[in-house]
Enzyme design. Sequence first.
Site, PDB file in Angstrom:
ATOM      1  N   LYS A 182      48.214 -17.774 -31.300  1.00 34.82           N
ATOM      2  CA  LYS A 182      47.892 -18.910 -32.165  1.00 34.82           C
ATOM      3  C   LYS A 182      46.791 -18.526 -33.143  1.00 34.82           C
ATOM      4  CE  LYS A 182      45.957 -23.606 -31.576  1.00 34.82           C
ATOM      5  NZ  LYS A 182      45.576 -24.613 -30.563  1.00 34.82           N
TER       6      LYS A 182
ATOM      7  N   LYS B  65      52.052 -19.711 -33.061  1.00 35.75           N
ATOM      8  CA  LYS B  65      51.662 -21.087 -33.388  1.00 35.75           C
ATOM      9  C   LYS B  65      50.650 -21.064 -34.528  1.00 35.75           C
ATOM     10  CE  LYS B  65      49.254 -25.167 -31.533  1.00 35.75           C
ATOM     11  NZ  LYS B  65      48.748 -25.861 -30.316  1.00 35.75           N
TER      12      LYS B  65
ATOM     13  N   ASP C 228      46.351 -23.970 -24.058  1.00 40.01           N
ATOM     14  CA  ASP C 228      45.860 -23.207 -25.209  1.00 40.01           C
ATOM     15  C   ASP C 228      44.444 -22.753 -24.856  1.00 40.01           C
ATOM     16  OD1 ASP C 228      48.068 -24.715 -26.187  1.00 40.01           O
ATOM     17  OD2 ASP C 228      47.297 -24.588 -28.235  1.00 40.01           O
TER      18      ASP C 228
END
Length: 230
Positions: free
Chosen positions: A162, A191, A98
């Site tokens: 995300k 996400k 990430d």
Amino acid sequence: MTDISKMTEKDLCFMFDHTNLKAYASSEDIRKLCAEAREYGFRMVAINPLHTAMCREILNGTDVHVGPCVSFPLGQNTIEEKCTETLLAISQGADEIDYVTNITAVKDGRWEYVEREMRTIADICRAAGVLSKVIFENCYLEKHEIDRLAKIALTAKPDFIKTSTGFGTGGATVEDVARMKQVVGDAVQVKAAGGIRSWETCKAMIEAGATRIGCSAGIQILKEFREAAK
């Protein structure tokens, strides 16, 4: 879209990135995080890079992924620095990365730079068989900036986009998840992370299109899911 009515406990747990990114997390805290992820069958542990090798050792032989966060939580590193951090994390056993996008570049409208960063990191991860997730940090962005980042993801092809780090001024919102999902469709997954502490909130994020949930409250959410199913 995920059919909530058919979701099992296993399905739900497999959506959770079990998270401890606190600056003061001890090694024992991270061992506990790994033990919980293994016990409940969570998809990933989201950690700071320092803990990558230890988590890899603990979680070897399980289905739980190790997911260090790169350029966290501000995103204010060069592409070269982010790539170095990504490669090191992969060498230490990361299954997923990430990373936080360069928010300054977004605000400056330097879209070519943003795309180059996203494409470069996604390509590194893809070559290594590692999933990549781009953190937008939506609380700092205008709606047109969120849209533009999501459109860039369609060409740069990270595995996920995300919503948030959870360390900004705001976390995931249903509106933002739905907006991101509308742009990328099924080409890139979404996400939701930041402030998700109840099954009600988690459910709303899934219904809006999130296929992965980043949170530290996965065990409590699972308990509420079980209660709701009775």
